[in-house]
Write a protein that holds these residues in place. Structure first.
Motif, PDB file in Angstrom:
ATOM      1  N   ALA A  66       0.838  -1.208   0.000  1.00 23.32           N
ATOM      2  CA  ALA A  66       0.000   0.000   0.000  1.00 23.32           C
ATOM      3  C   ALA A  66       0.868   1.250   0.000  1.00 23.32           C
ATOM      4  N   TRP A  67       1.984   1.190   0.737  1.00 21.29           N
ATOM      5  CA  TRP A  67       2.916   2.317   0.757  1.00 21.29           C
ATOM      6  C   TRP A  67       3.496   2.562  -0.635  1.00 21.29           C
ATOM      7  N   THR A  68       3.899   1.499  -1.322  1.00 18.08           N
ATOM      8  CA  THR A  68       4.476   1.687  -2.660  1.00 18.08           C
ATOM      9  C   THR A  68       3.458   2.308  -3.603  1.00 18.08           C
ATOM     10  N   ARG A  69       2.205   1.884  -3.516  1.00 18.61           N
ATOM     11  CA  ARG A  69       1.169   2.458  -4.385  1.00 18.61           C
ATOM     12  C   ARG A  69       0.985   3.944  -4.103  1.00 18.61           C
ATOM     13  N   ASP A  70       1.048   4.313  -2.842  1.00 17.61           N
ATOM     14  CA  ASP A  70       0.873   5.719  -2.467  1.00 17.61           C
ATOM     15  C   ASP A  70       2.031   6.563  -2.992  1.00 17.61           C
ATOM     16  N   VAL A  71       3.261   6.072  -2.833  1.00 21.88           N
ATOM     17  CA  VAL A  71       4.433   6.811  -3.318  1.00 21.88           C
ATOM     18  C   VAL A  71       4.382   6.955  -4.834  1.00 21.88           C
ATOM     19  N   ILE A  72       3.996   5.878  -5.522  1.00 20.43           N
ATOM     20  CA  ILE A  72       3.893   5.922  -6.990  1.00 20.43           C
ATOM     21  C   ILE A  72       2.850   6.938  -7.415  1.00 20.43           C
ATOM     22  N   ALA A  73       1.728   6.971  -6.721  1.00 20.62           N
ATOM     23  CA  ALA A  73       0.648   7.890  -7.078  1.00 20.62           C
ATOM     24  C   ALA A  73       1.067   9.347  -6.913  1.00 20.62           C
ATOM     25  N   ARG A  74       1.981   9.622  -5.980  1.00 21.47           N
ATOM     26  CA  ARG A  74       2.404  11.003  -5.727  1.00 21.47           C
ATOM     27  C   ARG A  74       3.603  11.428  -6.571  1.00 21.47           C
ATOM     28  N   ALA A  75       4.218  10.490  -7.265  1.00 20.28           N
ATOM     29  CA  ALA A  75       5.398  10.819  -8.074  1.00 20.28           C
ATOM     30  C   ALA A  75       5.029  11.810  -9.172  1.00 20.28           C
ATOM     31  N   GLU A  76       5.964  12.691  -9.488  1.00 18.64           N
ATOM     32  CA  GLU A  76       5.719  13.729 -10.489  1.00 18.64           C
ATOM     33  C   GLU A  76       6.898  13.832 -11.445  1.00 18.64           C
ATOM     34  N   ALA A  77       6.619  14.271 -12.650  1.00 18.33           N
ATOM     35  CA  ALA A  77       7.664  14.547 -13.637  1.00 18.33           C
ATOM     36  C   ALA A  77       8.117  15.995 -13.468  1.00 18.33           C
ATOM     37  N   PRO A  78       9.429  16.252 -13.427  1.00 16.54           N
ATOM     38  CA  PRO A  78       9.912  17.617 -13.227  1.00 16.54           C
ATOM     39  C   PRO A  78       9.576  18.547 -14.391  1.00 16.54           C
ATOM     40  N   ASN A  79       9.379  17.980 -15.591  1.00 20.39           N
ATOM     41  CA  ASN A  79       8.995  18.772 -16.747  1.00 20.39           C
ATOM     42  C   ASN A  79       8.326  17.849 -17.762  1.00 20.39           C
ATOM     43  N   PRO A  80       7.607  18.407 -18.732  1.00 16.49           N
ATOM     44  CA  PRO A  80       6.900  17.579 -19.716  1.00 16.49           C
ATOM     45  C   PRO A  80       7.846  16.627 -20.452  1.00 16.49           C
ATOM     46  N   GLY A  81       7.455  15.389 -20.546  1.00 12.11           N
ATOM     47  CA  GLY A  81       8.258  14.399 -21.241  1.00 12.11           C
ATOM     48  C   GLY A  81       9.273  13.683 -20.377  1.00 12.11           C
ATOM     49  N   ALA A  82       9.517  14.195 -19.174  1.00 12.52           N
ATOM     50  CA  ALA A  82      10.482  13.560 -18.274  1.00 12.52           C
ATOM     51  C   ALA A  82       9.822  12.413 -17.523  1.00 12.52           C
ATOM     52  N   ARG A  83      10.650  11.501 -17.036  1.00  7.92           N
ATOM     53  CA  ARG A  83      10.126  10.405 -16.225  1.00  7.92           C
ATOM     54  C   ARG A  83       9.753  10.900 -14.840  1.00  7.92           C
ATOM     55  N   ARG A  84       8.773  10.260 -14.257  1.00  3.47           N
ATOM     56  CA  ARG A  84       8.313  10.666 -12.935  1.00  3.47           C
ATOM     57  C   ARG A  84       9.335  10.280 -11.870  1.00  3.47           C
ATOM     58  N   GLN A  85       9.374  11.061 -10.810  1.00  2.00           N
ATOM     59  CA  GLN A  85      10.287  10.793  -9.718  1.00  2.00           C
ATOM     60  C   GLN A  85       9.609  11.105  -8.394  1.00  2.00           C
ATOM     61  N   ILE A  86      10.194  10.604  -7.332  1.00  5.16           N
ATOM     62  CA  ILE A  86       9.612  10.788  -6.007  1.00  5.16           C
ATOM     63  C   ILE A  86       9.758  12.245  -5.576  1.00  5.16           C
ATOM     64  N   THR A  87       8.664  12.793  -5.081  1.00  5.92           N
ATOM     65  CA  THR A  87       8.693  14.162  -4.563  1.00  5.92           C
ATOM     66  C   THR A  87       8.432  14.132  -3.056  1.00  5.92           C
ATOM     67  N   THR A  88       7.208  13.814  -2.679  1.00  7.79           N
ATOM     68  CA  THR A  88       6.862  13.641  -1.274  1.00  7.79           C
ATOM     69  C   THR A  88       6.111  12.324  -1.126  1.00  7.79           C
ATOM     70  N   GLY A  89       5.915  11.923   0.101  1.00  7.64           N
ATOM     71  CA  GLY A  89       5.184  10.680   0.312  1.00  7.64           C
ATOM     72  C   GLY A  89       5.185  10.259   1.768  1.00  7.64           C
ATOM     73  N   PRO A  90       4.454   9.203   2.081  1.00  9.21           N
ATOM     74  CA  PRO A  90       4.355   8.711   3.453  1.00  9.21           C
ATOM     75  C   PRO A  90       5.599   7.937   3.861  1.00  9.21           C
ATOM     76  N   SER A  91       5.682   7.615   5.133  1.00  5.54           N
ATOM     77  CA  SER A  91       6.795   6.833   5.674  1.00  5.54           C
ATOM     78  C   SER A  91       6.256   5.635   6.439  1.00  5.54           C
ATOM     79  N   LEU A  92       7.108   4.619   6.576  1.00  4.85           N
ATOM     80  CA  LEU A  92       6.742   3.410   7.304  1.00  4.85           C
ATOM     81  C   LEU A  92       7.734   3.151   8.427  1.00  4.85           C
ATOM     82  N   LEU A  93       7.220   2.647   9.551  1.00  7.47           N
ATOM     83  CA  LEU A  93       8.056   2.159  10.639  1.00  7.47           C
ATOM     84  C   LEU A  93       7.818   0.653  10.719  1.00  7.47           C
TER      85      LEU A  93
END
Length: 231
Positions: A66-93
């Motif tokens: 569930a954590w991986t799905r959340d991080v993937i959903a929040r990933a963003e591309a820095p500019n049009p045509g670029a691959r998405r990358q992690i920006t912010t997201g939840p943490s796990l203990l």
């Protein structure tokens, strides 16, 4: 047509060019790759950095998935045509006894992010190794080192609470956790301790941040390493 690998960033290309220059080589003069050659993928680059023990790690815990799905959903591309990358997201203990599979699940989660093609900037360290790296010593900028690990887009912090407690350890841990808390950077933390024991070990400020920024995932009290040896 440029022969520079399209998946490499400018910083990586510059470092590569410097290394080649020392050897009397030029990136532009390297032989053409075969037409059917495949570029290095995020997964291939990840596997090159994974410890051999965790190179094929696969996350299968429902909360970790569930954590991986959340991080993937929040990933963003820095500019049009670029691959998405992690920006912010939840943490796990990830909490449980030694050998319960916490570290395996953490590396498996990172692998799952690479498998969907995200650009990954990540770091993995044990808490003890982190403190050793940050110990003041001549010629080492500890503040810069702390800043780098604090701001990494994705961090695995393994075995939190295992190092000997001290005021210095508590302060360094607080500064690291607080920065990642404020920046909302995804962090995978493993520990053998209950939250009350983490509070005793690292102080109220660290425990409070961890309680707010992480979802606690408790693993069954079974040492999987021992079970595999006896199976």
């Amino acid at each position: 047509m440029s022969r520079e690998p399209e998946l490499l960033g400018a910083g990586v290309l510059q470092r590569l060019q410097r290394v080649l220059a020392v050897r009397g080589m030029n990136l532009q003069n390297l032989p053409e790759a075969p037409a059917d050659a495949q570029p290095y993928t995020s997964l291939a680059l990840l596997e090159a950095r994974l410890p051999p023990r965790y190179r094929t790690a696969c996350a299968d815990h429902p909360d970790v998935l569930a954590w991986t799905r959340d991080v993937i959903a929040r990933a963003e591309a820095p500019n049009p045509g670029a691959r998405r990358q992690i920006t912010t997201g939840p943490s796990l203990l990830l909490a449980g006894v030694t050998g319960a599979g916490k570290t395996h699940q953490a590396y498996g989660a990172v692998r799952a992010l690479a498998e969907v093609g995200l650009v990954l900037r990540w770091r993995a360290t044990t808490a003890a190794d982190l403190y050793a790296d940050l110990r003041p010593r001549p010629g080492h900028d500890t503040e810069r080192a702390l800043e780098k690990v604090s701001c990494h887009p994705l961090l695995i912090l393994d075995d939190l609470g295992a190092a000997k407690a001290s005021e210095w350890v508590e302060e360094i841990t607080y500064r690291l956790i607080n920065r990642r808390y404020n920046l909302m950077l995804p962090t995978l933390i493993t520990t053998n301790l209950a939250m009350r024991d983490l509070r005793d070990q690292l102080g109220d400020r660290v425990a409070s941040r961890l309680a707010e920024m992480t979802t606690r995932v408790t693993f069954e009290p079974v040492d999987r390493r021992r079970r595999h040896h006896t199976a």
